[in-house]
Design a protein around this motif. Sequence first.
Motif, short mmCIF file in Angstrom:
data_model
loop_
_atom_site.label_atom_id
_atom_site.label_comp_id
_atom_site.label_asym_id
_atom_site.label_seq_id
_atom_site.Cartn_x
_atom_site.Cartn_y
_atom_site.Cartn_z
N ALA A 31 27.85 64.91 -1.40
CA ALA A 31 26.93 66.02 -1.17
C ALA A 31 26.55 66.08 0.31
O ALA A 31 26.43 65.05 0.98
N LEU B 148 22.20 62.86 -6.20
CA LEU B 148 23.13 63.93 -5.83
C LEU B 148 24.57 63.48 -6.05
O LEU B 148 24.86 62.29 -6.03
N ASN C 249 16.11 65.08 -3.42
CA ASN C 249 17.06 65.20 -2.30
C ASN C 249 16.39 64.99 -0.95
O ASN C 249 16.81 65.57 0.06
N GLU D 25 20.87 70.81 -3.66
CA GLU D 25 22.17 70.13 -3.63
C GLU D 25 22.46 69.49 -2.28
O GLU D 25 23.50 68.85 -2.11
N GLY E 198 21.10 66.82 0.65
CA GLY E 198 20.17 65.75 0.97
C GLY E 198 19.54 65.99 2.33
O GLY E 198 20.21 66.40 3.28
#
Length: 243
Positions: free
Chosen positions: A68, A64, A118, A91, A93
């Motif tokens: 993020a 990412l 993610n 997008e 985590g």
Amino acid sequence: MFPPGTGPSPRPAEGHERRVRSFVPRRSRVTEAQRDALLRLWPRHGIEIDGRTPLSPDGLFPALPAGAPVVLEIGFGMGEATAEMAAADPETGVLAADVHTPGQGHLLRLMEQRGLKNLRVANGDAVTLLRDMLPERSLAGVRVFFPDPWPKKRHHKRRIIQPEFVELCASRMAPGAVLHCATDWEPYAEHMLEVLTAGPSFENTALGGGFAARPDFRPLTRFERQGLAKGHRVRDLLFRRLP
């Protein structure tokens, strides 16, 4: 259960610290598929909550972009809803913490099957993770879905949603981050609402206060379906971290 370094510790709750805990590790049988996933994927995607190793949210998710958002999910059961939410928001985590070994293995399988980049799976006590391993203001959200309600009065002290825990979460959440809780146990829902409303670090996002409608982004969990089948009413609470 696993050779050293190849799987989650079978005793994540043990250690020198003496305090009331909100969970009890369950020794359910691990299937061959779950064991295979743990052996292959835990070394790359698993995190042991040891209370000593600082975690950088950016370092947890190298696929990412730097900065993020990262959300902590506490108690994910078998992980179906966790994987679904991670897939729907690639997008962001998702650091998912639990002590249930079969669920950890199942979630790792789902992660591999869906190609999720993610998601990380943590083994152990979420309090230790928050207090000793995550930096302040590092989380974009915290999710606590269907925690053990500990329905007997003498066990209420074990409920995870308590003033001290809520303020610990607040210290690790960025301004505007959302603490999202859900339960199908009405007395616990009332307890959650009372604790969160009284907390100085959050504001209720529900118009007029009270409980929120289930947001579209939260899938029905296995525990939720079980509760609905028993006639339980599911309550969502979404509280925003104040500046």
